[in-house]
Write an enzyme that holds these catalytic residues in place. Structure first.
Site, PDB file in Angstrom:
ATOM      1  N   TYR A 115       0.854  -1.199   0.000  1.00  0.00           N
ATOM      2  CA  TYR A 115       0.000   0.000   0.000  1.00  0.00           C
ATOM      3  C   TYR A 115       0.887   1.245   0.000  1.00  0.00           C
ATOM      4  O   TYR A 115       0.512   2.295  -0.505  1.00  0.00           O
ATOM      5  CB  TYR A 115      -0.938  -0.021   1.214  1.00  0.00           C
ATOM      6  CG  TYR A 115      -2.122   0.904   1.062  1.00  0.00           C
ATOM      7  CD1 TYR A 115      -2.992   0.788  -0.024  1.00  0.00           C
ATOM      8  CD2 TYR A 115      -2.378   1.899   1.993  1.00  0.00           C
ATOM      9  CE1 TYR A 115      -4.080   1.631  -0.168  1.00  0.00           C
ATOM     10  CE2 TYR A 115      -3.468   2.752   1.865  1.00  0.00           C
ATOM     11  CZ  TYR A 115      -4.303   2.609   0.781  1.00  0.00           C
ATOM     12  OH  TYR A 115      -5.378   3.459   0.639  1.00  0.00           O
ATOM     13  N   LYS A 169      -2.936   8.686   2.863  1.00  0.00           N
ATOM     14  CA  LYS A 169      -4.197   8.584   3.604  1.00  0.00           C
ATOM     15  C   LYS A 169      -4.047   9.118   5.028  1.00  0.00           C
ATOM     16  O   LYS A 169      -4.987   9.708   5.583  1.00  0.00           O
ATOM     17  CB  LYS A 169      -4.690   7.137   3.627  1.00  0.00           C
ATOM     18  CG  LYS A 169      -5.157   6.604   2.285  1.00  0.00           C
ATOM     19  CD  LYS A 169      -6.347   7.372   1.729  1.00  0.00           C
ATOM     20  CE  LYS A 169      -6.919   6.695   0.490  1.00  0.00           C
ATOM     21  NZ  LYS A 169      -8.039   7.475  -0.110  1.00  0.00           N
TER      22      LYS A 169
END
Length: 255
Positions: free
Chosen positions: A155, A162
């Site tokens: 990720y 994020k």
């Protein structure tokens, strides 16, 4: 079903029928919201037009959120057409493919910049455009993921972006609260969307999530749409600066 007739929402981030943005748009439309939907570029135009045709009265706008001129143009058009806004949905996230494939320590300066520009700064820019139109107060909603808090292999820079997005939600909430504008994030579990396909081990993430989540399953787009409808409505008028989990309970588990 909630009744939000008379309210206007703009949804950014429509890509295809699997988009979380599409699920949110469907929920808002069913609640009677006047709906404006934005897609990124000409490559996505045909799919966007086909989808929006399923929502009578919804209007389509093209906007590249990395271009200030595009953002200015879209909000000028929204002001001319609707006069005011009540809801802004930011369902946008992107990082170059190589940044998701390589080890995190190999993240490039340009890849880091792009991920934060498109995934994070765009929320600030869109909120700045929407706020003057939210004369009756409003709700701004973005989409995040648990990779902002915990490490998920591959990720990578999106997890860092994020985390920045969630901090941005808090700062925007503090800034805009005096205008009765609420800002919140939905942290959805892993879902097979166009953006998620860039994660090399998505199938492993989905299996691990279903195995460990208290509800014993993965999350559907419509469930995220339902949470967005709640945050858009008067049921959440005292909720701002929050990360609302829609992940079948995965985030509460330690092992």
């Amino acid at each position: 079903m909630l009744n939000l007739e008379g309210r206007t929402a703009v949804v950014f981030g429509l890509a295809n029928k699997r988009s979380i943005a599409w699920a949110i748009a469907q929920k808002l439309h069913a609640a009677g919201v006047n709906l404006a939907i934005s897609y990124q570029n000409e490559r996505l135009r045909a799919d966007a037009e086909d989808l929006v045709a399923e929502l009578p009265g919804a209007q389509l706008f093209q906007c590249d959120v990395s271009a200030d001129a595009d953002i200015d143009r879209v909000f000028a058009e929204l002001k001319e057409r609707y006069g005011k806004l009540h809801v802004l949905v930011h369902s946008i996230g992107f990082a170059p493919a190589d940044e998701m494939k390589n080890d995190f320590v190999l993240t490039s300066r340009e890849g880091f910049r792009i991920a934060h520009d498109v995934s994070v700064y765009s929320l600030i820019a869109l909120s700045r455009g929407a706020a003057p139109l939210m004369t009756e107060g409003g709700s701004i909603i973005t989409l995040t993921y648990y990779g902002a808090e915990k490490v998920f292999p591959r990720y990578n820079v999106m997890g860092v972006a994020k985390a920045a997005l969630e901090a941005t939600v808090r700062y925007l909430a503090a800034d805009l609260g005096r205008k009765n504008i609420r800002v919140n994030a939905i942290s959805a579990g892993p879902i097979k969307t166009l953006a998620a396909r860039g994660i090399g081990n998505l199938s492993e993430m989905l299996k691990a999530h279903a195995d460990r989540a208290p509800l014993g399953r993965n999350v559907e787009q419509a469930e995220v749409g339902g949470a967005a409808l709640y945050l858009a409505s008067d049921l959440s008028t005292a909720v701002t600066g929050e990360v609302h989990y829609v992940d079948a309970g995965y985030n509460v588990m330690g092992f």
